[in-house]
Design an enzyme around this catalytic site. Structure first.
Site, short mmCIF file in Angstrom:
data_model
loop_
_atom_site.label_atom_id
_atom_site.label_comp_id
_atom_site.label_asym_id
_atom_site.label_seq_id
_atom_site.Cartn_x
_atom_site.Cartn_y
_atom_site.Cartn_z
N SER A 205 -1.40 -4.81 -7.37
CA SER A 205 -2.52 -3.45 -7.66
C SER A 205 -3.03 -3.30 -8.78
O SER A 205 -3.42 -3.95 -9.54
CB SER A 205 -1.41 -2.25 -6.43
OG SER A 205 -2.38 -1.33 -6.40
N ASP A 409 -5.83 -5.58 3.79
CA ASP A 409 -5.04 -4.88 3.58
C ASP A 409 -6.93 -4.33 3.16
O ASP A 409 -7.86 -4.94 2.83
CB ASP A 409 -5.37 -5.21 1.15
CG ASP A 409 -5.52 -4.27 0.59
OD1 ASP A 409 -5.88 -3.32 0.76
OD2 ASP A 409 -4.85 -4.72 -0.70
N HIS A 488 -1.46 -4.68 1.54
CA HIS A 488 -1.60 -4.78 0.40
C HIS A 488 -0.41 -5.64 -0.63
O HIS A 488 -0.44 -5.52 -1.73
CB HIS A 488 -2.00 -3.25 -0.01
CG HIS A 488 -2.00 -2.46 -1.23
ND1 HIS A 488 -3.77 -2.96 -2.03
CD2 HIS A 488 -1.39 -2.43 -2.30
CE1 HIS A 488 -3.59 -2.79 -3.47
NE2 HIS A 488 -2.42 -1.95 -3.81
#
Length: 523
Positions: A205, A409, A488
């Site tokens: 991320s 994601d 994610h």
């Protein structure tokens, strides 16, 4: 070669047998029902001979048999606070897990979560640490796919103000983040006598910003005593503008997965028309071609009338009130979660906010949250996206960089990563010259055989998937890997795929696998 549909570039598996179930290609038909006599087991770490226990490290030693709620021995580990001086004015929290793998004696792996302001203990407890307490589970369990089975791993809460690292934050940009982190890392290396170790940096991320900038600063030091950087991996990374990573791919991704979203035809027509009008689809069609176009298209501006990602998410909540853009196939009810992330349902307490947990980790009483409400960058991050700055140089200087992305994601999109790669120049060329469609194969393991016959594996989470789980493509020192069934957080959702990927990075070669993706036992 031009691929007009952005998603199509990863739908092509490139085999003559693509209509055959890819998960069964490598599996011979069963002959008879047989029991599996020999099984790999998670590492049992019960030795009292702690390799890293010295007068300098004794104050950080964690009692592996007394971690609250954990009913097994986690083994040797060290946790606490070390200063980030002289460039910072605070300290950073770490939890260091030595590996019992004899091949790991000359290396150290750093794990960073993103945010900015999200604790790396999220990665430890719910992704790739030696014990897991994932959403919807009753208690902590050993993690057969722990990265500590491969290498020595340290999880760090950074910058200051994140997790257990006391604030306030004093960083204005990624150069400040890197300077303060590397000051901390020198203290860490000195404390645990890790001088000259090969260093690998990983994260996900917003660590797509942290990791390349930290890696670049390490390489610029030209000091292999402390900063012997050998490779990086960033998953579902924030490496470009929101226009590229979120807004341009949002509607194409919705179209691909609308059998899950189930948004009505009126909304689909409306949102696709807006994506066309705002230039998002035209941008993707031009950007994701192999080799990349010259000149490269400019990403559309996100105007008030072009916030398509926000509109899709709002519509998704109407259909599925438990929609989770970190993992788009989540449905109600929320799974209770001791951290409240990435599942959105909070549990009865916040595990790391417990006083008994904080005591064993050698931190003062702290109002801990997995993603801090403390502002990390007071005026916003002043640095350019990492793909505009240090990332190409880090690829060139390590020739060992992996970008991973989960298909499920809906916050940062795999086509955003692909468009970004096609606009980067490294090692003499721009972008990938051919489509990243080669299949990523993860070996089968005994636990899947038990499932086949209806037996209950032990432990159940041993049974991470196997077979063709995504794609893996390498050019000029950069690998892009996509994982079909991951959101994610790739290590959480598809641990076998990420273990294979990271194993390859540790030997500075992109080979799947090296140290294996089945549970390892070095005892």
């Amino acid at each position: 070669m031009r691929i007009t549909s952005a998603i199509a570039s990863l739908l092509l598996v490139g085999t003559a047998t693509s209509l055959q179930n890819p998960h069964r290609r490598a599996v011979p038909p069963p002959l008879t029902h047989r029991s599996v006599a020999s099984r790999a087991v998670p590492v049992e770490r019960r030795s009292n001979d702690f390799e890293y226990l010295t007068n300098k490290t004794a104050r950080f030693l964690v009692n592996g048999t007394s971690i609250p709620e954990v009913d097994f021995d986690v083994g040797e580990s060290y946790a606490g606070l070390l200063p980030n001086t002289p460039t910072g004015n605070s300290s950073l929290f770490f939890w260091f897990f030595p590996s019992q793998n004899p091949d790991a004696s000359d290396e150290i792996t750093i794990w960073l979560n993103g945010g900015p302001g999200c604790s790396s203990l999220d990665g430890l407890l719910q992704e790739n640490g030696p014990f897991l307490w994932q959403p919807g589970t009753y208690k902590p369990v050993p993690n057969p796919y722990s990265w500590t089975n491969l290498t020595n791993v340290v999880y760090i809460d950074q910058p200051a103000g994140t997790g257990f690292s006391p604030g306030p934050s004093t960083v204005n940009d990624e150069e400040d983040v890197a300077a303060q982190f590397n000051s901390w890392f020198k203290h860490f290396v000195d404390t645990f006598d890790l001088h000259g170790r090969k260093v690998y940096i990983t994260g996900e991320s917003y660590a797509g910003m942290y990791v390349p900038y930290i890696a670049d600063a390490m390489l610029n030091e030209e000091d292999t005593t402390y900063f012997n950087l050998k490779g990086i991996q960033i998953n579902d990374p924030s490496i470009n503008s929101d226009s590229v990573m979120m807004y341009s791919p949002a509607v194409r991704h919705l179209n691909h997965y609308n059998n899950i979203f189930r948004l009505n035809s009126t909304f689909l027509s409306y949102i696709n028309g807006k994506a066309d009008k705002c230039g998002y689809n035209a941008f993707l069609d031009k950007a994701i071609t192999y080799p990349p176009p010259t000149p490269f298209p400019t990403a559309p501006e996100i105007t008030e009338d072009c916030q398509v990602w926000d509109e899709v998410v709002m519509a998704a909540y109407d259909i599925n009130p438990c929609f989770n853009y970190y993992h788009l196939i989540d449905f109600c009810p929320y799974l209770w979660d001791v951290l409240g992330f990435p599942s959105l349902g909070f549990g009865p307490d916040n595990y790391f906010n417990r006083s008994d947990v904080q005591k064993i980790l050698h931190v003062p009483p702290t109002d801990y949250s997995v993603c801090s409400e403390t502002v990390i960058f007071a005026n916003g991050d002043g640095s350019d996206p990492s793909s505009w700055g240090p990332l190409p140089s880090v690829i060139e200087r390590t020739n060992n960089t992996i970008i991973g992305h989960g298909w499920l994601d809906y916050l940062l999109f795999l086509n955003g990563s692909l468009a970004t790669i096609q606009n980067m120049t490294w090692n003499g060329k721009q972008g990938f010259q051919s489509p990243p469609v080669e299949p990523l194969f993860v070996p089968y393991h005994y636990g899947l055989a038990e499932l086949y016959w209806g037996d209950e594996p032990d432990p159940y989470n041993l049974d991470a998937g196997a077979g063709y789980l995504g794609t893996a493509h390498t050019e000029r020192g950069l690998t892009f890997s996509s994982v079909y069934l991951s959101g994610h957080e790739i290590p959480q959702y598809v641990p076998g795929a990420l273990t294979a990927s990271w194993s390859s990075c540790l030997v500075e070669l992109i080979v799947f696998p090296r140290r294996g993706t089945t549970p390892l036992n070095f005892s």
